[in-house]
Design a protein around this motif. Structure first.
Motif, PDB file in Angstrom:
ATOM      1  N   PRO A 128       0.806  -1.229   0.000  1.00  0.00           N
ATOM      2  CA  PRO A 128       0.000   0.000   0.000  1.00  0.00           C
ATOM      3  C   PRO A 128       0.838   1.278   0.000  1.00  0.00           C
ATOM      4  CG  PRO A 128       0.158  -0.855   2.218  1.00  0.00           C
ATOM      5  CD  PRO A 128       0.826  -1.869   1.310  1.00  0.00           C
ATOM      6  N   VAL A 129       0.245   2.359  -0.472  1.00  0.00           N
ATOM      7  CA  VAL A 129       0.782   3.701  -0.285  1.00  0.00           C
ATOM      8  C   VAL A 129       0.272   4.173   1.070  1.00  0.00           C
ATOM      9  CG1 VAL A 129       0.728   6.085  -1.103  1.00  0.00           C
ATOM     10  CG2 VAL A 129       0.893   4.199  -2.749  1.00  0.00           C
ATOM     11  N   ILE A 130       1.153   4.739   1.881  1.00  0.00           N
ATOM     12  CA  ILE A 130       0.808   5.204   3.217  1.00  0.00           C
ATOM     13  C   ILE A 130       1.035   6.713   3.247  1.00  0.00           C
ATOM     14  CG2 ILE A 130       1.347   5.022   5.679  1.00  0.00           C
ATOM     15  CD1 ILE A 130       2.488   2.163   4.979  1.00  0.00           C
ATOM     16  N   GLU A 131       0.013   7.462   3.560  1.00  0.00           N
ATOM     17  CA  GLU A 131       0.112   8.926   3.553  1.00  0.00           C
ATOM     18  C   GLU A 131       0.474   9.461   4.927  1.00  0.00           C
ATOM     19  OE1 GLU A 131      -3.487  10.623   2.026  1.00  0.00           O
ATOM     20  OE2 GLU A 131      -3.251   9.664   0.070  1.00  0.00           O
ATOM     21  N   THR A 132       1.315  10.492   4.932  1.00  0.00           N
ATOM     22  CA  THR A 132       1.596  11.258   6.153  1.00  0.00           C
ATOM     23  C   THR A 132       1.238  12.708   5.855  1.00  0.00           C
ATOM     24  OG1 THR A 132       3.867  12.036   5.741  1.00  0.00           O
ATOM     25  CG2 THR A 132       3.617   9.756   6.523  1.00  0.00           C
ATOM     26  N   GLU A 133       1.417  13.548   6.842  1.00  0.00           N
ATOM     27  CA  GLU A 133       1.126  14.963   6.689  1.00  0.00           C
ATOM     28  C   GLU A 133       2.011  15.624   5.634  1.00  0.00           C
ATOM     29  OE1 GLU A 133       1.602  18.263   9.920  1.00  0.00           O
ATOM     30  OE2 GLU A 133       0.323  16.653  10.694  1.00  0.00           O
ATOM     31  N   ARG A 134       3.279  15.201   5.556  1.00  0.00           N
ATOM     32  CA  ARG A 134       4.254  15.892   4.699  1.00  0.00           C
ATOM     33  C   ARG A 134       4.714  15.093   3.487  1.00  0.00           C
ATOM     34  NH1 ARG A 134       8.609  17.512   9.011  1.00  0.00           N
ATOM     35  NH2 ARG A 134       9.743  18.224   7.177  1.00  0.00           N
ATOM     36  N   PHE A 135       4.477  13.804   3.466  1.00  0.00           N
ATOM     37  CA  PHE A 135       4.962  12.980   2.355  1.00  0.00           C
ATOM     38  C   PHE A 135       4.191  11.670   2.328  1.00  0.00           C
ATOM     39  CE2 PHE A 135       7.616  12.370   6.058  1.00  0.00           C
ATOM     40  CZ  PHE A 135       7.607  10.993   6.229  1.00  0.00           C
ATOM     41  N   ASP A 136       4.375  10.928   1.253  1.00  0.00           N
ATOM     42  CA  ASP A 136       3.777   9.593   1.120  1.00  0.00           C
ATOM     43  C   ASP A 136       4.873   8.546   1.213  1.00  0.00           C
ATOM     44  OD1 ASP A 136       1.229  10.645   0.641  1.00  0.00           O
ATOM     45  OD2 ASP A 136       1.584  10.765  -1.513  1.00  0.00           O
ATOM     46  N   LEU A 137       4.531   7.417   1.810  1.00  0.00           N
ATOM     47  CA  LEU A 137       5.378   6.231   1.735  1.00  0.00           C
ATOM     48  C   LEU A 137       4.790   5.412   0.596  1.00  0.00           C
ATOM     49  CD1 LEU A 137       5.647   5.250   5.515  1.00  0.00           C
ATOM     50  CD2 LEU A 137       7.193   6.670   4.166  1.00  0.00           C
ATOM     51  N   ARG A 138       5.565   5.232  -0.460  1.00  0.00           N
ATOM     52  CA  ARG A 138       5.084   4.492  -1.621  1.00  0.00           C
ATOM     53  C   ARG A 138       6.106   3.435  -1.988  1.00  0.00           C
ATOM     54  NH1 ARG A 138       8.468   5.613  -5.490  1.00  0.00           N
ATOM     55  NH2 ARG A 138       9.249   7.714  -5.800  1.00  0.00           N
ATOM     56  N   VAL A 160       9.535   4.257  -0.357  1.00  0.00           N
ATOM     57  CA  VAL A 160      10.261   5.507  -0.544  1.00  0.00           C
ATOM     58  C   VAL A 160       9.460   6.599   0.153  1.00  0.00           C
ATOM     59  CG1 VAL A 160      10.740   7.242  -2.326  1.00  0.00           C
ATOM     60  CG2 VAL A 160      11.406   4.869  -2.681  1.00  0.00           C
ATOM     61  N   MET A 161      10.148   7.489   0.834  1.00  0.00           N
ATOM     62  CA  MET A 161       9.512   8.679   1.393  1.00  0.00           C
ATOM     63  C   MET A 161       9.468   9.700   0.257  1.00  0.00           C
ATOM     64  SD  MET A 161      11.631   8.817   4.952  1.00  0.00           S
ATOM     65  CE  MET A 161      12.082   7.264   5.749  1.00  0.00           C
ATOM     66  N   ASP A 162       8.288   9.913  -0.307  1.00  0.00           N
ATOM     67  CA  ASP A 162       8.097  10.734  -1.509  1.00  0.00           C
ATOM     68  C   ASP A 162       7.382  12.026  -1.113  1.00  0.00           C
ATOM     69  OD1 ASP A 162       6.998  11.918  -3.845  1.00  0.00           O
ATOM     70  OD2 ASP A 162       6.846   9.976  -4.845  1.00  0.00           O
ATOM     71  N   ALA A 163       8.062  13.162  -1.256  1.00  0.00           N
ATOM     72  CA  ALA A 163       7.525  14.460  -0.821  1.00  0.00           C
ATOM     73  C   ALA A 163       6.915  15.275  -1.953  1.00  0.00           C
ATOM     74  CB  ALA A 163       8.628  15.251  -0.127  1.00  0.00           C
ATOM     75  N   THR A 164       6.679  14.679  -3.122  1.00  0.00           N
ATOM     76  CA  THR A 164       6.155  15.451  -4.253  1.00  0.00           C
ATOM     77  C   THR A 164       4.774  16.036  -3.959  1.00  0.00           C
ATOM     78  OG1 THR A 164       5.356  13.421  -5.313  1.00  0.00           O
ATOM     79  CG2 THR A 164       7.491  14.255  -6.031  1.00  0.00           C
ATOM     80  N   ARG A 165       3.971  15.368  -3.173  1.00  0.00           N
ATOM     81  CA  ARG A 165       2.636  15.872  -2.838  1.00  0.00           C
ATOM     82  C   ARG A 165       2.716  17.231  -2.146  1.00  0.00           C
ATOM     83  NH1 ARG A 165      -0.144  14.903   1.828  1.00  0.00           N
ATOM     84  NH2 ARG A 165       1.143  13.117   2.340  1.00  0.00           N
ATOM     85  N   ASP A 166       3.828  17.485  -1.437  1.00  0.00           N
ATOM     86  CA  ASP A 166       4.026  18.728  -0.695  1.00  0.00           C
ATOM     87  C   ASP A 166       5.026  19.651  -1.403  1.00  0.00           C
ATOM     88  OD1 ASP A 166       3.291  20.241   1.577  1.00  0.00           O
ATOM     89  OD2 ASP A 166       5.159  19.694   2.597  1.00  0.00           O
TER      90      ASP A 166
END
Length: 178
Positions: free
Chosen positions: A10-20, A73-79
């Motif tokens: 799964p993709v796991i969302e946090t406040e500042r980034f996604d774990l994908r 991966v800790m992916d910060a593109t959403r932010d």
């Protein structure tokens, strides 16, 4: 082997980034950060200097259907940030247990990224674990603080081999019941 996505992670969302899940396009940034001696020396498995092909092998293992470790991966593109600011994993153990491992790009050290990633992974509990374990090198108290901040309890001292250091290194081991 032409794997592009992982369907059972799964993709796991946090406040500042996604774990994908890891993807092939992550190889450049993984290699960039894993090649940094400061990162490699705080892990058991990343060699320094990083040999040619090791990043590709890591990505292929991380995407394999029969893997024993899920890697995000800790992916910060959403932010508005970069595609990769760190990596976190859960290695399957027996009896519904896993071991957490993580590293964060040095530019993001001391920003709360590691704590947020560990806490998100614990809360999501994607492998339906009853217990998660983690070990940190005793000369890395910042990683120990991440674990205790996320509710992990100290279990004891041990030592493990670090490829980058070419030596056994004293560790602190932690667990968290879920």
């Amino acid at each position: 082997m032409k794997l592009e996505t992982i369907t059972n992670q799964p993709v796991i969302e946090t406040e500042r980034f996604d774990l994908r899940p890891v993807r092939r396009s992550d190889m450049g940034l993984i290699e960039h950060y894993a090649s940094d001696e400061r990162v490699a020396r705080m892990t058991t498995a990343i060699p320094h200097p990083l040999p040619p092909g090791s990043t590709e092998a890591f990505v292929i293992r991380s995407m394999a259907e029969d893997r024993d470790e899920d890697v995000w991966v800790m992916d910060a593109t959403r932010d508005g940030g970069p595609e990769l600011i760190g990596v976190i994993s859960l290695k399957r153990l027996d009896r519904n247990q896993s071991e957490v491992g993580y590293w964060v790009a040095p530019i993001y050290w001391n920003t709360g990224i590691a704590s947020m990633a560990v806490e998100a992974l614990v809360q999501a509990n994607p492998q339906d674990n009853t217990t998660m374990f983690a070990s940190v090198f005793q000369d890395n108290p910042a990683s120990a603080r991440v674990l205790t901040h996320c509710g992990f309890q100290y279990l004891g001292d041990a030592e493990t081999y670090s490829v980058a250091r070419d030596a056994n290194v004293a560790t602190w081991t932690y667990s968290r019941k879920l």
